[in-house]
Design a protein around this motif. Sequence first.
Motif, PDB file in Angstrom:
ATOM      1  N   GLU A 502      47.958  35.020  48.063  1.00  0.00           N
ATOM      2  CA  GLU A 502      47.100  34.341  49.033  1.00  0.00           C
ATOM      3  C   GLU A 502      47.105  35.087  50.362  1.00  0.00           C
ATOM      4  N   GLY A 503      45.942  35.209  50.962  1.00  0.00           N
ATOM      5  CA  GLY A 503      45.841  35.890  52.255  1.00  0.00           C
ATOM      6  C   GLY A 503      44.475  36.519  52.440  1.00  0.00           C
ATOM      7  N   LYS A 504      44.374  37.436  53.399  1.00  0.00           N
ATOM      8  CA  LYS A 504      43.108  38.086  53.725  1.00  0.00           C
ATOM      9  C   LYS A 504      42.987  39.423  52.995  1.00  0.00           C
ATOM     10  N   TYR A 505      41.779  39.682  52.480  1.00  0.00           N
ATOM     11  CA  TYR A 505      41.500  40.916  51.748  1.00  0.00           C
ATOM     12  C   TYR A 505      40.230  41.569  52.292  1.00  0.00           C
ATOM     13  N   SER A 596      32.409  45.706  52.295  1.00  0.00           N
ATOM     14  CA  SER A 596      31.688  44.442  52.412  1.00  0.00           C
ATOM     15  C   SER A 596      32.163  43.628  53.613  1.00  0.00           C
ATOM     16  N   GLU A 597      33.287  42.908  53.476  1.00  0.00           N
ATOM     17  CA  GLU A 597      33.765  42.039  54.548  1.00  0.00           C
ATOM     18  C   GLU A 597      35.238  41.710  54.309  1.00  0.00           C
ATOM     19  N   VAL A 598      35.807  40.932  55.245  1.00  0.00           N
ATOM     20  CA  VAL A 598      37.171  40.427  55.078  1.00  0.00           C
ATOM     21  C   VAL A 598      37.078  38.981  54.599  1.00  0.00           C
ATOM     22  N   ASN A 599      37.726  38.683  53.469  1.00  0.00           N
ATOM     23  CA  ASN A 599      37.697  37.343  52.880  1.00  0.00           C
ATOM     24  C   ASN A 599      39.087  36.728  52.867  1.00  0.00           C
ATOM     25  N   GLU A 600      39.151  35.415  53.088  1.00  0.00           N
ATOM     26  CA  GLU A 600      40.388  34.649  52.941  1.00  0.00           C
ATOM     27  C   GLU A 600      40.469  34.156  51.507  1.00  0.00           C
ATOM     28  N   MET A 601      41.491  34.572  50.764  1.00  0.00           N
ATOM     29  CA  MET A 601      41.660  34.181  49.362  1.00  0.00           C
ATOM     30  C   MET A 601      42.790  33.148  49.249  1.00  0.00           C
ATOM     31  N   LYS A 602      42.485  31.991  48.663  1.00  0.00           N
ATOM     32  CA  LYS A 602      43.472  30.951  48.428  1.00  0.00           C
ATOM     33  C   LYS A 602      44.104  31.127  47.048  1.00  0.00           C
ATOM     34  N   ALA A 603      45.360  30.684  46.921  1.00  0.00           N
ATOM     35  CA  ALA A 603      46.047  30.805  45.632  1.00  0.00           C
ATOM     36  C   ALA A 603      45.278  30.089  44.526  1.00  0.00           C
ATOM     37  N   SER A 604      44.659  28.957  44.871  1.00  0.00           N
ATOM     38  CA  SER A 604      43.910  28.190  43.876  1.00  0.00           C
ATOM     39  C   SER A 604      42.673  28.923  43.382  1.00  0.00           C
ATOM     40  N   GLU A 605      42.225  29.957  44.118  1.00  0.00           N
ATOM     41  CA  GLU A 605      41.039  30.720  43.736  1.00  0.00           C
ATOM     42  C   GLU A 605      41.390  31.977  42.941  1.00  0.00           C
ATOM     43  N   ARG A 614      38.730  44.701  31.107  1.00  0.00           N
ATOM     44  CA  ARG A 614      37.833  45.536  31.894  1.00  0.00           C
ATOM     45  C   ARG A 614      38.291  46.989  31.859  1.00  0.00           C
ATOM     46  N   ALA A 615      37.440  47.856  32.429  1.00  0.00           N
ATOM     47  CA  ALA A 615      37.759  49.282  32.417  1.00  0.00           C
ATOM     48  C   ALA A 615      38.950  49.596  33.308  1.00  0.00           C
ATOM     49  N   VAL A 616      39.092  48.855  34.401  1.00  0.00           N
ATOM     50  CA  VAL A 616      40.204  49.102  35.314  1.00  0.00           C
ATOM     51  C   VAL A 616      41.508  48.655  34.659  1.00  0.00           C
ATOM     52  N   ARG A 617      42.522  49.515  34.692  1.00  0.00           N
ATOM     53  CA  ARG A 617      43.808  49.190  34.067  1.00  0.00           C
ATOM     54  C   ARG A 617      44.392  47.904  34.624  1.00  0.00           C
ATOM     55  N   ALA A 618      44.921  47.062  33.731  1.00  0.00           N
ATOM     56  CA  ALA A 618      45.450  45.765  34.144  1.00  0.00           C
ATOM     57  C   ALA A 618      46.592  45.905  35.138  1.00  0.00           C
ATOM     58  N   ASP A 619      47.407  46.970  35.025  1.00  0.00           N
ATOM     59  CA  ASP A 619      48.537  47.099  35.941  1.00  0.00           C
ATOM     60  C   ASP A 619      48.112  47.541  37.335  1.00  0.00           C
ATOM     61  N   TYR A 620      46.822  47.898  37.507  1.00  0.00           N
ATOM     62  CA  TYR A 620      46.299  48.178  38.840  1.00  0.00           C
ATOM     63  C   TYR A 620      45.836  46.898  39.538  1.00  0.00           C
ATOM     64  N   ILE A 621      45.779  45.798  38.790  1.00  0.00           N
ATOM     65  CA  ILE A 621      45.136  44.580  39.278  1.00  0.00           C
ATOM     66  C   ILE A 621      46.175  43.507  39.584  1.00  0.00           C
ATOM     67  N   LEU A 622      46.101  42.962  40.801  1.00  0.00           N
ATOM     68  CA  LEU A 622      46.960  41.853  41.191  1.00  0.00           C
ATOM     69  C   LEU A 622      46.449  40.541  40.604  1.00  0.00           C
ATOM     70  N   GLY A 623      45.133  40.359  40.648  1.00  0.00           N
ATOM     71  CA  GLY A 623      44.540  39.127  40.161  1.00  0.00           C
ATOM     72  C   GLY A 623      43.036  39.151  40.341  1.00  0.00           C
ATOM     73  N   MET A 624      42.417  38.042  39.915  1.00  0.00           N
ATOM     74  CA  MET A 624      40.967  37.888  40.027  1.00  0.00           C
ATOM     75  C   MET A 624      40.689  36.703  40.936  1.00  0.00           C
ATOM     76  N   ALA A 625      39.930  36.953  42.018  1.00  0.00           N
ATOM     77  CA  ALA A 625      39.570  35.882  42.938  1.00  0.00           C
ATOM     78  C   ALA A 625      38.144  35.425  42.644  1.00  0.00           C
ATOM     79  N   LYS A 626      37.962  34.117  42.509  1.00  0.00           N
ATOM     80  CA  LYS A 626      36.644  33.556  42.246  1.00  0.00           C
ATOM     81  C   LYS A 626      36.214  32.724  43.445  1.00  0.00           C
ATOM     82  N   GLN A 627      35.143  33.178  44.103  1.00  0.00           N
ATOM     83  CA  GLN A 627      34.615  32.484  45.266  1.00  0.00           C
ATOM     84  C   GLN A 627      33.104  32.386  45.150  1.00  0.00           C
ATOM     85  N   GLU A 628      32.599  31.149  45.252  1.00  0.00           N
ATOM     86  CA  GLU A 628      31.153  30.900  45.230  1.00  0.00           C
ATOM     87  C   GLU A 628      30.479  31.581  44.044  1.00  0.00           C
TER      88      GLU A 628
END
Length: 653
Positions: A502-505, A596-605, A614-628
């Motif tokens: 959780e935090g700003k990205y 793009s911009e700076v977004n606030e990501m909540k843990a619930s998102e 996906r093509a990007v290796r899973a170990d490169y990925i922290l998580g998937m944020a879903k917003q709107e």
Amino acid sequence: MNLDPSSIKILLVEDAATMRKIERKTLASLGFENVIEAGDGDEAIARIQETGPFDLVISDWNMPNKSGYDLLLWIRSNEETRSLPFIMATGQGDMKQEKKALDAGVSSFVAKPFNKDELASKIEEAHGILQQEEKIPTAEERESDRVRSGKVTLRVAHIQITDHLVLGVLKHLLETGEARAETFELETRCLPGWNPVRDALRKGTVDAACILAPIAMDLFAFETPLRMILLAHKNGSIFVRNRTGGYRPPYKEFFRGKSFFIPHQMSIHHMLSHLFFDRIGLTSGMAGEGSPDVTFEVTAPVKMPEFLESNAKACGFMVAEPLGTKSIAAGIAESQFLSSELWDNHPCCVVTMRDDFIGPYPEAVYEFTRLLVDAGRFIEKKPEAAAEIAVRFLDPEGKLGLKVPLLKNVLTEDRGIRTSDLYPEVEEFDYMQAYMVEKMGIGSRIDLTAFIDTKFADAACTDRERHRLPSSRRDDTGTVTEILERSGERRGSASKSMLNLEGKYLTFHLNGQEFGIDILKVKEIIGMMPIRSMPRSPEFIRGVVNLRGEVIPVMDLRLRFGMEESEYTERTCIIILDVGNGSGGARVGVIVDAVSEVNEMKASEIEGAATLGRAVRADYILGMAKQEGEVKILLDMDRVVGRSAGGFAQPAT
């Protein structure tokens, strides 16, 4: 140190292999390399007879065959070894055991867990090198200081846990002027563990401390002149289990034959863990105490996650927050239960104060108690502000990696830590000491009415009934069985596992997909500029740029991810990042299609990345944020950059 480590030959006696490895590593960090190991007292005697003489013995107490205590008696009864320096380093942390060891002739005694500095001090003490004690001001010197300033200095010890946040909030309120102390100046001292806090109280190098109630009661039993004046909190601890090992029916078998970490022998964590295992039909005890189904190992709280992750034979730990939630968020542990689920609104850490401060400065104690009560209610009313204070107070150097969202979760969790009612009830401590003395065989019974001085809390909690949180125990077999058998995902463990994210990205586009990078990694964003190529570098490394005299390597993220190469446009830019940390840290630039911009990501998102496909290796990925309705892939840039000693590593295959 005043000793030459290269000239010291040490016999290290410890039956637990993990603990022996830790102690060996600690000794090496102090320069002691000539160390011979033994697994119990019998083996230690054989080593002394075969490879002696030794310059120092460091021994655990509870061990199979021959205990450390029996080994001490043997050494002191033999002419050749009678004067051999002997340190008892043990999980037996109560004063009764220490006195028994001292009476038997131990040179020094240290309760687990201990750190490098404590061990160094004990080694010197065992060799007769006296440590320079901190000067304790006399009553006359204190009064002289008070006459000059109008206030007396109140020195209060604590450690880095949420249980002691009332002290941190009070310190913040005083420093910002939101609260005012007329009679005292507050001086907080963050100490590295429970042993230094205990010793500081016992020696009088502090006036007061936030400390585990059983430790304080044990000090009182052995005539340390102190009183409990207030609770530091209610509830606030968590029992977690190892994520590895397969938690499946029959669930209790998951714990059998394994070790379990507790922060101190004299702790509510030890008591409640013992109670839990007892109710599910498992015996538990300290290492070396017979053959329990579950073996307790005393471990420094900050080391518990690391030890749990690296030891499949460790089934879990119980500790004060936020370390349990932090372990869940890091994917190391699963939540089993909160301490309040066995004993709601239970005491744990208390505020104790020495008689030699209470006596001459009662008005300061009254005011300090009132202000602590106010600080506790501030935490309940403003948990987010309290979480921000907590990060600065508990983790000022960032070594614990605490984050505001994680601490806010701890402070607002249903049936988690509570600070609005800090009044000490004698009956609760009577139950605690009865269970520990009679059921567990540790500690000593004390006169609680002499130990708990409620007059200060009476004055501070004039509206007590409005804030009262009554204690209730639900430790019956049925309740404990339900806790044992329920899923580890109960009560939001899934969202807990995302709290660290959780935090700003900073979000950016790449090949039609939106990605996010932790804003704390981003130093600046620049447009495309001349890039000087680097010979024999991976294809995805475009070269280096000279940014205001600093040479920074630049990689193309499209190529790093194996995407199709694209021409750079006026929207193409370079994000300058700080990756890694400490001596392995580096500054690097990454080329992206557009920012793009700076977004606030909540843990619930945020969701995990294990099943992305996906093509990007899973170990490169922290998580998937879903917003709107849009999905943003959150990247672990430390892994993406893949920096090694030889430069940027090639992508793994």
